[in-house]
Write a protein that holds these residues in place. Sequence first.
Motif, PDB file in Angstrom:
ATOM      1  N   TYR A  27       0.793  -1.238   0.000  1.00  0.00           N
ATOM      2  CA  TYR A  27       0.000   0.000   0.000  1.00  0.00           C
ATOM      3  C   TYR A  27       0.825   1.288   0.000  1.00  0.00           C
ATOM      4  O   TYR A  27       0.249   2.370  -0.084  1.00  0.00           O
ATOM      5  CB  TYR A  27      -0.919   0.038   1.237  1.00  0.00           C
ATOM      6  N   ARG A  29       1.997   2.611   2.546  1.00  0.00           N
ATOM      7  CA  ARG A  29       1.461   3.324   3.707  1.00  0.00           C
ATOM      8  C   ARG A  29       2.009   2.711   4.986  1.00  0.00           C
ATOM      9  O   ARG A  29       2.632   1.649   4.962  1.00  0.00           O
ATOM     10  CB  ARG A  29      -0.080   3.262   3.702  1.00  0.00           C
ATOM     11  N   LEU A 164      -4.470   1.479   8.257  1.00  0.00           N
ATOM     12  CA  LEU A 164      -3.347   2.132   7.590  1.00  0.00           C
ATOM     13  C   LEU A 164      -3.461   3.653   7.708  1.00  0.00           C
ATOM     14  O   LEU A 164      -4.563   4.202   7.672  1.00  0.00           O
ATOM     15  CB  LEU A 164      -3.302   1.747   6.104  1.00  0.00           C
TER      16      LEU A 164
END
Length: 165
Positions: A27, A29, A164
């Motif tokens: 991601y 993230r 996240l």
Amino acid sequence: MTDVHSAQRVGVLADSQNLYHTAQSLYSRNIDYSALLEEAVRDRSLVRAIAYVIRADSPEEESFFEALRDIGFETKIKDIKTFADGSKKADWDVGMSLDAVTLANHIDTMVLVTGDGDFARLCSHLRHAGVRVEAMGFANSTADELVNAADEFVDLSEREDRYLL
């Protein structure tokens, strides 16, 4: 195995390196450790939460370690080792396992936050000792052996908006 109930004493062990690399590769993230801890405990009684981290001498890591402590995690920090051939290694598998076995007599539920299949054997050991085992990780990077060995698996990718940053 036992169901989830408010009187359960919970231990949470978070494999921060595993989480970091997975969240970054999937991601780009970072993990929301506050949401992670809240989900792991789920209105039960937290006995101990430990985040296992590696010190790699990056500028922002000390503030990250401090943030983990502010959230409620105890941090266990290991320095990264660089070998003569230039390769680097650092992992907490043995340390996490020893802490889990030590905590087993003081908790009802152990939450392992990792995708590492090496912890499947630990799950079996803890369950044999009467401890409920929950695993939390991103399904597409969590070993099937770990998912199968736990009493419950929480797929963090089902609610990436929550877990996240």
